[in-house]
Design a protein around this motif. Sequence first.
Motif, PDB file in Angstrom:
ATOM      1  N   VAL A  26       0.959  -1.065  -0.014  1.00 52.84           N
ATOM      2  CA  VAL A  26      -0.054  -0.085   0.026  1.00 52.84           C
ATOM      3  C   VAL A  26       0.756   1.183  -0.016  1.00 52.84           C
ATOM      4  O   VAL A  26       1.637   1.465   0.867  1.00 52.84           O
ATOM      5  CB  VAL A  26      -0.944   0.274   1.232  1.00 52.84           C
ATOM      6  CG1 VAL A  26      -1.728   1.298   1.305  1.00 52.84           C
ATOM      7  CG2 VAL A  26      -1.924  -1.236   1.425  1.00 52.84           C
ATOM      8  N   GLU A  27       0.648   2.154  -1.062  1.00 48.66           N
ATOM      9  CA  GLU A  27       1.704   3.242  -0.978  1.00 48.66           C
ATOM     10  C   GLU A  27       0.788   4.633  -1.770  1.00 48.66           C
ATOM     11  O   GLU A  27       0.317   4.264  -2.727  1.00 48.66           O
ATOM     12  CB  GLU A  27       2.768   3.029  -2.024  1.00 48.66           C
ATOM     13  CG  GLU A  27       3.723   4.205  -1.835  1.00 48.66           C
ATOM     14  CD  GLU A  27       4.134   5.005  -1.002  1.00 48.66           C
ATOM     15  OE1 GLU A  27       3.966   6.265  -0.806  1.00 48.66           O
ATOM     16  OE2 GLU A  27       4.557   4.057   0.205  1.00 48.66           O
ATOM     17  N   PRO A  28       0.808   5.659  -0.910  1.00 47.72           N
ATOM     18  CA  PRO A  28      -0.027   6.659  -1.231  1.00 47.72           C
ATOM     19  C   PRO A  28       0.504   7.797  -2.361  1.00 47.72           C
ATOM     20  O   PRO A  28      -0.115   8.387  -3.109  1.00 47.72           O
ATOM     21  CB  PRO A  28      -0.469   7.293  -0.054  1.00 47.72           C
ATOM     22  CG  PRO A  28       0.476   7.192   0.771  1.00 47.72           C
ATOM     23  CD  PRO A  28       0.911   5.816   0.586  1.00 47.72           C
ATOM     24  N   SER A  29       1.955   7.518  -2.244  1.00 49.42           N
ATOM     25  CA  SER A  29       2.541   8.557  -2.984  1.00 49.42           C
ATOM     26  C   SER A  29       2.847   8.271  -4.413  1.00 49.42           C
ATOM     27  O   SER A  29       3.397   6.928  -4.935  1.00 49.42           O
ATOM     28  CB  SER A  29       3.844   8.912  -2.455  1.00 49.42           C
ATOM     29  OG  SER A  29       4.838   9.556  -3.305  1.00 49.42           O
ATOM     30  N   PRO A  30       2.293   8.844  -5.750  1.00 47.69           N
ATOM     31  CA  PRO A  30       2.460   8.365  -7.103  1.00 47.69           C
ATOM     32  C   PRO A  30       3.938   8.383  -7.325  1.00 47.69           C
ATOM     33  O   PRO A  30       4.310   7.395  -7.898  1.00 47.69           O
ATOM     34  CB  PRO A  30       1.703   9.415  -7.906  1.00 47.69           C
ATOM     35  CG  PRO A  30       0.752  10.000  -6.871  1.00 47.69           C
ATOM     36  CD  PRO A  30       1.351  10.042  -5.489  1.00 47.69           C
ATOM     37  N   ALA A  31       4.774   9.266  -6.821  1.00 46.64           N
ATOM     38  CA  ALA A  31       6.085   9.470  -7.212  1.00 46.64           C
ATOM     39  C   ALA A  31       6.999   7.956  -6.471  1.00 46.64           C
ATOM     40  O   ALA A  31       7.738   7.512  -7.082  1.00 46.64           O
ATOM     41  CB  ALA A  31       6.731  10.698  -6.539  1.00 46.64           C
ATOM     42  N   MET A  32       6.554   7.899  -5.197  1.00 46.64           N
ATOM     43  CA  MET A  32       7.032   6.411  -4.521  1.00 46.64           C
ATOM     44  C   MET A  32       6.818   5.363  -5.315  1.00 46.64           C
ATOM     45  O   MET A  32       7.288   4.102  -5.318  1.00 46.64           O
ATOM     46  CB  MET A  32       7.102   6.410  -3.207  1.00 46.64           C
ATOM     47  CG  MET A  32       7.690   7.758  -2.333  1.00 46.64           C
ATOM     48  SD  MET A  32       9.529   7.343  -2.768  1.00 46.64           S
ATOM     49  CE  MET A  32       9.945   6.048  -1.925  1.00 46.64           C
ATOM     50  N   ARG A  33       5.430   5.305  -5.713  1.00 48.69           N
ATOM     51  CA  ARG A  33       4.811   4.056  -6.374  1.00 48.69           C
ATOM     52  C   ARG A  33       5.503   3.697  -7.612  1.00 48.69           C
ATOM     53  O   ARG A  33       5.353   2.451  -7.878  1.00 48.69           O
ATOM     54  CB  ARG A  33       3.141   4.525  -6.485  1.00 48.69           C
ATOM     55  CG  ARG A  33       2.580   3.244  -6.241  1.00 48.69           C
ATOM     56  CD  ARG A  33       1.004   3.361  -6.034  1.00 48.69           C
ATOM     57  NE  ARG A  33       0.312   4.323  -6.787  1.00 48.69           N
ATOM     58  CZ  ARG A  33      -0.209   5.577  -6.506  1.00 48.69           C
ATOM     59  NH1 ARG A  33      -0.199   5.747  -5.332  1.00 48.69           N
ATOM     60  NH2 ARG A  33      -0.678   6.209  -7.484  1.00 48.69           N
ATOM     61  N   ALA A  34       5.887   4.625  -8.297  1.00 47.37           N
ATOM     62  CA  ALA A  34       6.432   4.501  -9.423  1.00 47.37           C
ATOM     63  C   ALA A  34       7.667   3.662  -9.374  1.00 47.37           C
ATOM     64  O   ALA A  34       8.001   2.861 -10.088  1.00 47.37           O
ATOM     65  CB  ALA A  34       7.018   5.684 -10.326  1.00 47.37           C
TER      66      ALA A  34
END
Length: 257
Positions: A80-88
């Motif tokens: 589960v990861e809310p940050s789009p930048a980190m999710r990339a």
Amino acid sequence: MNENDNHMEQGSAGGDPYALSAEYIDIMIAEPWEGLAPQVISVLRGLRAAEGVVVDLGAGSGRGVRAVREALPDVPVLAVEPSPAMRAVLLARVHDEPSLRTGVTVVPADASSAELPDGMRAMLALNVLGHLPPDQRRALWGNAVRRLAPGGALLLNVTPPLAPQPVPRTRMAHLTLGDLTYEGWAQAEPAGDDQVVWRMDYRVTRGAREVSGVSVDYRWWVIGDDALAEEVAAEGLVVRPVGGAESGLRVLTRVGE
């Protein structure tokens, strides 16, 4: 980027705290994770729960996901990861590592919006607590404990400062990749009764020349072990420190398990 086009970007405490800094995070947490990962692996392998999904809440760039799959190669993982930048970064890691690609599901959610599965074998919340206001933190304990399998556990870490106090500017990372040197610096100032504001500075240099720089401010909710133990006790959980003191790793289990 042309090295003559030196610039510094700056972000604020609002919005996605990793929007500007995500490109630096994974390489700068690599060294701390060398010590943390074996402790996480040891805890997961020692759990009484023998089945169920492992949830990595705030999975970031996926180093926790990698540790889960090393400990429990066949267990499904919900990252589960809310940050789009980190999710990339997380999605790239999951796609490129065969051991992750067929067992890890990545979802765009945060602690308050994630739908946790029933019968969780474990839930990781590493470097996450400071992002959660007290009401969200307390809601998380109740939500998680209702969905833990018998013998399951929550893994989290308690990191300084444990009270709203200044943290002097300190270099947290320094490494060289190719011709460039990457540095990360951190400092904090109190912001009310239970928060600090972190200033994170990231610098990329070639020799004496700065190639790029990013500064990011974000709020962080502080909590110490006594307050944490009191909070989780209200939901029938107990806290146990594990591993070295520098990791701040804590394991939460139901009373009597």
